[in-house]
Design an enzyme around this catalytic site. Sequence first.
Site: not given
Length: 149
Positions: A17, A41, A90, A128
Amino acid sequence: MKRALFPGSFDPFTIGHFDIVLRSLKLVDEVIVAIGHNTAKSRYFPLDLLIPKIEEAFKDTPQVRVMTYQGLTADFAKKMEANILIRGLRNTTDFEYEKGISEGNRFLWSELETVFILTSPTLSTISSTIIRDIHKYGKDVNSFLPYRL
């Protein structure tokens, strides 16, 4: 002034990040790291721990601000007068997911553009989720973060 929003849950904010934010400053004048409250979440790392850590990581980069928000990202971007969203990719799975979100955000605010930045190859395996799992089992995760826990 070109202002961009880099939204996410950032649980935690990784060196991947951090790299995306620094690279995005080649395209815009200011980046707001916008930590959203994702109702789907539950946070692992508390915001009152992470926000000062992220701010410390950018202490020498005054063009970066860290803020939290609730609600729709497009609404927050409009409020902050940031008509660019920065998103890191990614892999192709990230692209498919982010493409749909980008289209939804543009529907909500037609002036909002999403800019995708490919993750640096050496950082593309960092997520993460993996960092949280490693940390849950008491292992050191500091090499994955731009700050020390």
